[in-house]
Design a protein around this motif. Structure first.
Motif, short mmCIF file in Angstrom:
data_model
loop_
_atom_site.label_atom_id
_atom_site.label_comp_id
_atom_site.label_asym_id
_atom_site.label_seq_id
_atom_site.Cartn_x
_atom_site.Cartn_y
_atom_site.Cartn_z
N LYS A 49 0.82 -1.22 0.00
CA LYS A 49 0.00 0.00 0.00
C LYS A 49 0.85 1.27 0.00
O LYS A 49 0.36 2.36 -0.29
CB LYS A 49 -0.93 0.01 1.23
CG LYS A 49 -2.01 -1.04 1.21
CD LYS A 49 -3.09 -0.72 0.19
CE LYS A 49 -3.94 0.45 0.65
NZ LYS A 49 -5.04 0.72 -0.33
N ASN A 102 -4.12 -9.06 -6.77
CA ASN A 102 -3.23 -8.22 -7.56
C ASN A 102 -1.88 -8.92 -7.75
O ASN A 102 -1.29 -9.43 -6.80
CB ASN A 102 -3.04 -6.89 -6.84
CG ASN A 102 -2.16 -5.93 -7.60
OD1 ASN A 102 -0.95 -6.08 -7.63
ND2 ASN A 102 -2.78 -4.95 -8.22
N GLN A 157 -6.97 -4.41 5.24
CA GLN A 157 -7.59 -3.36 4.43
C GLN A 157 -8.83 -2.81 5.13
O GLN A 157 -9.04 -1.59 5.17
CB GLN A 157 -7.97 -3.91 3.05
CG GLN A 157 -8.77 -2.95 2.19
CD GLN A 157 -8.04 -1.65 1.93
OE1 GLN A 157 -6.85 -1.64 1.63
NE2 GLN A 157 -8.75 -0.52 2.08
N ASP A 209 -12.80 -1.83 -1.28
CA ASP A 209 -12.85 -1.48 -2.71
C ASP A 209 -11.75 -2.19 -3.49
O ASP A 209 -11.93 -2.49 -4.68
CB ASP A 209 -12.71 0.03 -2.89
CG ASP A 209 -13.96 0.78 -2.43
OD1 ASP A 209 -15.00 0.12 -2.23
OD2 ASP A 209 -13.90 2.01 -2.26
N ASN A 210 -10.63 -2.48 -2.85
CA ASN A 210 -9.52 -3.15 -3.54
C ASN A 210 -9.79 -4.62 -3.79
O ASN A 210 -9.03 -5.29 -4.49
CB ASN A 210 -8.23 -3.02 -2.72
CG ASN A 210 -7.71 -1.60 -2.67
OD1 ASN A 210 -8.23 -0.73 -3.36
ND2 ASN A 210 -6.70 -1.36 -1.86
#
Length: 294
Positions: free
Chosen positions: A35, A243, A271, A279-280
């Motif tokens: 992050k 990701n 998170q 949202d990620n």
């Protein structure tokens, strides 16, 4: 987005959860590095999950002015959180607990475990009606069997796989007519599952379909079994695509978030604790304080 309150406490008893504690901590650190925000993590490895040890950890957390807590507690430990002084002032995330298994009715607690019952409801769509259950004599094996039974599925045969019956010849053989042309639920860990799969093939037991939950969602299933062993095998999975860069960050520390659901749940918890949004991780959401996996 820049996070202003980025201090998180992690509580666990390595005596109770073993290597999960180390791996999950690495997952949390890797996610915060990914992050690219300044952060502070305080780790509290408590002696055991009794109320005294857990309360002492929360007292120290309070003294550090930290309000965000990732609690890697088992059912026994998490069930004591309602006794913690001022528990409502903390945002607590429980990666190992599902709300259907333990609901503390505390608004500031979010539950992050995957839903085995939901996975079974998906899997039973593929049965042929003649259902067999093999389960491990561990806590997770018994929990999975209980979840399977809650679906009201009809089991013609259910066998507990103990550590002292590793030869399996007593129940995996052609004389066991309940196995022939059945749907087999494998509620055993990967090593036992791979042995069972190879034995079924060696004994020429004709299984219509083999079904398993997240417990066997691991690449080891490919290295520990032969192609013919895995014929008609379906495995449920609640881990969504992650990701690629985040996966690489974890690989640097030999950490797995692609197949290890505890690590995956941990980064979701981090998170959430940072800014109460996922949202990620769309389409994953939180509903009624329970993470809803895709």
């Amino acid at each position: 987005n820049k996070i202003t309150n980025n201090e998180i406490a992690i509580i666990f008893s390595s005596k109770e959860i073993g290597k999960w504690a180390f791996n999950a901590t690495n997952s949390a650190i890797n996610y915060l590095i990914y992050k690219d925000n300044d952060f502070k993590i305080k780790v509290f490895d408590i002696a055991n999950e009794d109320i005294k040890s857990i309360q002492e950890a929360f007292t120290k957390i309070s003294q550090e002015d930290i309000t965000k807590v990732l609690a890697l507690l088992t059912y026994d430990g998490a069930s004591k959180l309602s006794q913690i002084i001022d528990i409502n002032k903390y945002d607590v995330y429980l990666p190992l607990i599902h709300k259907d298994i333990l609901n503390l009715h505390i608004d500031s607690i979010v539950y992050g475990s995957i839903d085995y019952f939901q996975q079974f409801n998906k899997l039973i769509q593929y049965t042929n009606g003649k259902n067999v259950n093999f389960y491990d004599n561990s806590n997770i094996g018994k929990r999975l069997t209980n979840s399977l039974k809650k679906t009201n599925i009809n089991l013609v045969y259910s066998k507990e796989i103990k550590n002292n019956n590793a030869k399996y010849s007593a129940f995996i053989n052609k004389r066991n007519k309940k196995l022939q042309k059945s749907t087999l639920f494998l509620n055993t860990p990967i090593v036992k599952s791979s042995i069972i799969l190879s034995q079924l093939q060696a004994k020429e037991i004709k299984i219509k379909r083999i079904l398993s939950t997240q417990l066997n969602y691991t690449p080891f299933i490919l290295s520990l079994t032969q192609k013919q062993d895995r014929r008609n095998l379906l495995i449920a999975n609640s881990i969504s695509n992650t990701n690629a860069m985040l996966e690489e960050y974890n690989k640097l520390l030999d950490n797995d978030i692609k197949y290890n659901w505890v690590n995956y749940s941990t980064i979701i918890g981090v998170q959430y604790l940072l800014n109460h949004t996922l949202d990620n991780f769309k389409p994953i959401t939180i509903k009624n304080n329970q993470v809803q996996y895709a």
